[in-house]
Design a protein around this motif. Structure first.
Motif, short mmCIF file in Angstrom:
data_model
loop_
_atom_site.label_atom_id
_atom_site.label_comp_id
_atom_site.label_asym_id
_atom_site.label_seq_id
_atom_site.Cartn_x
_atom_site.Cartn_y
_atom_site.Cartn_z
N THR A 3 34.08 51.45 63.13
CA THR A 3 32.87 50.57 62.97
C THR A 3 33.59 49.43 61.88
O THR A 3 33.50 48.55 61.76
CB THR A 3 31.85 51.16 62.25
N THR A 4 34.41 50.19 61.00
CA THR A 4 35.15 49.23 59.97
C THR A 4 36.35 48.68 60.27
O THR A 4 36.90 47.69 59.61
CB THR A 4 35.05 49.89 58.76
N GLY A 5 37.22 49.27 61.27
CA GLY A 5 38.46 49.05 61.63
C GLY A 5 39.19 49.56 60.28
O GLY A 5 40.21 48.86 60.24
N ARG A 6 39.07 50.67 59.69
CA ARG A 6 40.02 50.81 58.47
C ARG A 6 40.10 52.31 58.52
O ARG A 6 39.23 53.10 58.84
CB ARG A 6 39.35 50.30 57.00
N TRP A 7 41.33 52.78 57.87
CA TRP A 7 41.48 54.23 57.47
C TRP A 7 40.82 54.42 56.11
O TRP A 7 41.15 53.84 55.31
CB TRP A 7 43.05 54.41 57.37
N THR A 8 40.49 55.79 55.98
CA THR A 8 40.06 56.17 54.68
C THR A 8 41.11 57.39 54.62
O THR A 8 41.12 58.48 55.21
CB THR A 8 38.59 56.64 54.47
N VAL A 9 42.05 57.34 53.53
CA VAL A 9 43.07 58.34 53.18
C VAL A 9 42.58 59.14 51.84
O VAL A 9 42.38 58.41 50.85
CB VAL A 9 44.45 57.63 53.21
N THR A 10 42.74 60.41 51.91
CA THR A 10 42.47 61.17 50.72
C THR A 10 43.78 61.92 50.41
O THR A 10 44.43 62.77 51.29
CB THR A 10 41.39 62.32 51.07
N ALA A 11 44.04 61.89 49.16
CA ALA A 11 45.32 62.36 48.68
C ALA A 11 45.16 63.31 47.37
O ALA A 11 44.04 63.13 46.67
CB ALA A 11 46.19 61.17 48.01
N GLN A 12 45.67 64.43 47.53
CA GLN A 12 45.53 65.38 46.43
C GLN A 12 46.58 64.88 45.25
O GLN A 12 47.85 64.76 45.51
CB GLN A 12 45.85 66.73 46.94
N GLN A 13 46.15 64.80 43.97
CA GLN A 13 46.98 64.59 42.91
C GLN A 13 47.62 65.60 42.34
O GLN A 13 46.95 66.78 42.06
CB GLN A 13 45.98 63.67 41.89
N LEU A 33 48.28 48.95 75.63
CA LEU A 33 47.76 48.57 74.34
C LEU A 33 46.24 47.88 74.62
O LEU A 33 46.12 46.94 75.48
CB LEU A 33 48.64 47.73 73.73
N ARG A 34 45.40 48.74 73.62
CA ARG A 34 44.15 47.86 73.70
C ARG A 34 43.69 47.39 72.33
O ARG A 34 43.84 48.04 71.49
CB ARG A 34 42.80 49.00 74.06
N PHE A 35 43.73 45.85 72.39
CA PHE A 35 43.30 45.23 71.23
C PHE A 35 41.95 44.94 71.15
O PHE A 35 41.42 44.27 72.40
CB PHE A 35 44.28 43.81 71.50
N THR A 36 41.39 44.77 69.85
CA THR A 36 40.12 44.33 69.69
C THR A 36 39.92 43.54 68.79
O THR A 36 40.95 43.53 67.54
CB THR A 36 39.15 45.67 69.58
N ALA A 37 38.98 42.66 68.41
CA ALA A 37 38.70 41.58 67.54
C ALA A 37 37.52 42.02 66.82
O ALA A 37 36.40 42.48 67.40
CB ALA A 37 38.68 40.11 67.95
N GLY A 38 37.14 41.68 65.51
CA GLY A 38 35.92 41.77 64.86
C GLY A 38 36.11 41.68 63.39
O GLY A 38 35.64 40.74 62.77
N ALA A 39 37.04 42.41 62.74
CA ALA A 39 36.99 42.54 61.23
C ALA A 39 38.19 41.39 60.83
O ALA A 39 38.80 40.93 61.93
CB ALA A 39 37.28 43.58 60.61
N PRO A 40 37.98 40.96 59.62
CA PRO A 40 39.06 39.85 59.26
C PRO A 40 40.42 40.44 59.69
O PRO A 40 40.76 41.70 59.46
CB PRO A 40 38.70 39.72 57.60
N VAL A 41 41.30 39.48 60.05
CA VAL A 41 42.68 39.97 60.57
C VAL A 41 43.51 39.94 59.08
O VAL A 41 43.25 39.66 57.89
CB VAL A 41 43.32 38.62 61.15
N LEU A 42 44.60 40.67 59.21
CA LEU A 42 45.64 40.85 58.12
C LEU A 42 46.04 39.47 57.44
O LEU A 42 46.35 38.48 58.27
CB LEU A 42 46.96 41.48 58.49
N SER A 43 46.09 39.41 56.27
CA SER A 43 46.31 38.02 55.49
C SER A 43 47.99 38.13 55.57
O SER A 43 48.54 39.07 55.28
CB SER A 43 45.82 38.08 54.18
N ASP A 44 48.54 36.94 55.58
CA ASP A 44 49.99 36.70 55.33
C ASP A 44 49.99 35.68 54.28
O ASP A 44 51.10 35.05 54.37
CB ASP A 44 50.19 36.26 56.83
N SER A 45 48.97 35.31 53.62
CA SER A 45 49.16 34.42 52.49
C SER A 45 48.69 35.15 51.12
O SER A 45 48.75 34.38 49.94
CB SER A 45 48.24 33.28 52.90
#
Length: 506
Positions: A121-131, A488-500
């Motif tokens: 849905t968001t096109g993102r990873w949520t990563v949990t790290a133990q400190q 490979l299956r590409f999809t569009a939706g969320a903002p692309v990676l910025s290069d600026s």
């Protein structure tokens, strides 16, 4: 259950989240800095320092088992005269790389990643790290996840169950957990094992120990190479580091690939040559047939390299010896063998192998469904089927690890460029070819591989699903081949990676 709290400080929201600050993670970050200077990234490292394997292992004599002009990065020539380098020199090289690319501010030490969840849905990873040193957990989000975690369990090596080990009055240690205060000067030492760790430890410990015995069930192929490359040194003086690096790197790749290919195509001839190389460096009366003649063909298991024949020199000088037998049990004073012979020792080192573990034991899930690595297929040996926006780096087993890491990182950057150019949000490898059969990720017969390879992704029998332990083929596929692929299956939706945007860690 122990209650834990989740903290959002420190946290980060980045384009690429790299797991591991060892040679693979540092390589990935360096490539991003150079090739995509606007891409934001962070590196999560569970330990308190960089280096991965080269910081974790502290046993005597730890060194590379590949030549450094190819084990080093393609973008950073190896400048030291020593070609087979000690661990501290490799650590220095990695620290220099971090400094030169300004990576220190991107690294979050003491953050061990325990889980990573991807949301379509968001096109993102949520990563949990133990400190470390806390029950708190930190959460990070990222568009892409890059796993530079290596293939070994950093928590524990492998030690088989030895009968009577509790009866031994001396010290028993595994090389992965070497105590800082261990003094082996004047001590009788038994090193159990015949792999790369054992043949590294023995000549180093033999310099000050009373005697070191290598106790093995069966021999490995051992190949002596010069510790220093005189041609490389001459070329550096003549041509400078950069030009010499390119020539020496090609020369070393061709030599190593040549030995491997000859071993697979002409195993009987290579067997004779390798054993003859050993026989020339040992006393005439030494029983090479028993102690250095393996039952398997060359490169069925990884070839062990000794610089300047240091292992053979220690044996020839009487400071070390080899016993080929099976262990019956540990005793109070040492080890009793099945032949009836007893070996006495003050220190026993169980160089009995490592424990393979895929992707740092991170729990991966996609849209709430857990994804086990063993249920996936490796796409171009750098992505996982059914797992979007994830890349990993696992190096070669028959060549320098970092050669593969460099190629994977190059292709990863090309993939990001391609997605930016076309406005794609996610990319996912999809296996829809029923003719592709599942095979093990690697085909070495070493015991540590047999024990652990079942946990790893599977390889396929053809197409982009093969795992090629062949540098020349990976150049065609990863450096020169197109990014676009039917798998490979590409999809569009969320903002692309910025290069600026500025390259900060968020």
């Amino acid at each position: 259950m122990t209650n834990t709290t989740t903290s959002r400080t420190p946290s980060a929201d980045v384009d690429v989240l790299i797991v591991g600050a060892g040679i693979s993670g540092i390589g990935a970050a360096s490539h991003l800095k150079t090739r995509r200077p606007g891409t934001t990234f962070a590196i999560l490292e569970g330990r308190d320092s960089i280096g991965g394997t080269w910081d974790l292992f502290q046993y005597p004599g730890i060194r590379s088992d590949s030549d450094m002009p190819t084990f080093g990065y393609g973008f950073k020539p190896w400048a030291h005269r020593t070609s087979i380098a000690d661990g501290h020199l490799i650590l220095d090289y990695l620290r220099q790389t971090v400094t030169e690319h300004g990576l220190a501010r991107h690294i979050r030490f003491g953050h061990r990643v325990v889980s990573a969840e991807f949301s379509s849905t968001t096109g993102r990873w949520t990563v949990t790290a133990q400190q470390s040193g806390s029950r708190k957990k930190a959460r990070f989000t990222a568009r892409f996840l890059f796993l530079g975690t290596g293939m070994y369990d950093h928590d524990a090596g492998y030690t088989p169950p030895f009968t009577g080990v509790e009866d031994f009055a001396g010290t028993v240690i595994h090389p992965q957990h070497w105590p800082e205060d261990l003094d082996h000067t004047g001590k009788r030492v038994i090193v159990i094992g015949s792999g790369a760790t054992a043949i590294t430890l023995i000549p180093s410990m033999a310099r000050t120990a009373e005697h070191v015995t290598m106790l093995q069930r069966s021999p490995s192929y051992v190949f002596s190479v010069p510790a220093q490359d005189s041609l490389a040194h001459a070329l550096r003086k003549l041509l400078g580091h950069k030009r010499a690096h390119e020539i020496v790197r090609r020369k070393n790749i061709m030599f190593t690939r040549g030995v491997y290919k000859a071993s697979r195509r002409m195993p009987k001839l290579m067997r004779r040559l390798l054993i003859a190389n050993v026989r020339r460096q040992l006393p005439r009366h030494f029983d090479v047939a028993t102690h250095f003649t393996p039952r398997y063909d060359p490169w069925d298991q990884r070839l062990c390299v000794v610089p300047d024949g240091d292992l053979f020199k220690a044996i020839s000088a009487g400071r070390a010896s080899v016993v080929t037998d099976h262990i019956d049990r540990f005793t109070r004073t040492g080890i009793r063998l099945k032949s009836g012979q007893e070996l006495t020792a003050d220190i026993i080192v169980t160089a009995t192998g490592l424990t393979m573990s895929p992707f740092g034991k991170i729990r991966l899930s996609v849209d709430g469904r857990e994804t086990k690595p063993s249920d996936t297929m490796a796409y171009k040996a750098m992505m996982l089927s059914g797992v979007p926006n994830l890349a990993f780096a696992l190096g070669y087993t028959n060549l320098s690890w970092t050669l593969k890491v460099d190629l994977v990182c190059e292709h990863f950057c090309r993939l990001l460029d391609h997605m930016d150019a076309h406005g794609y949000d996610t990319v996912e490898p999809v296996l829809d070819d029923p003719s592709v059969e599942r095979v093990p990720y690697m085909d070495l017969t070493s015991n540590y591989v047999r024990r652990g390879i079942g946990q790893f992704p599977r390889a396929g029998t053809h197409g982009p699903w093969t795992v090629e332990m062949a540098y020349e083929k990976d150049i065609e596929r990863l450096r020169e081949g197109p990014v676009e692929d039917p798998a490979l299956r590409f999809t569009a939706g969320a903002p692309v990676l910025s290069d600026s945007r500025p390259g900060t860690a968020g």
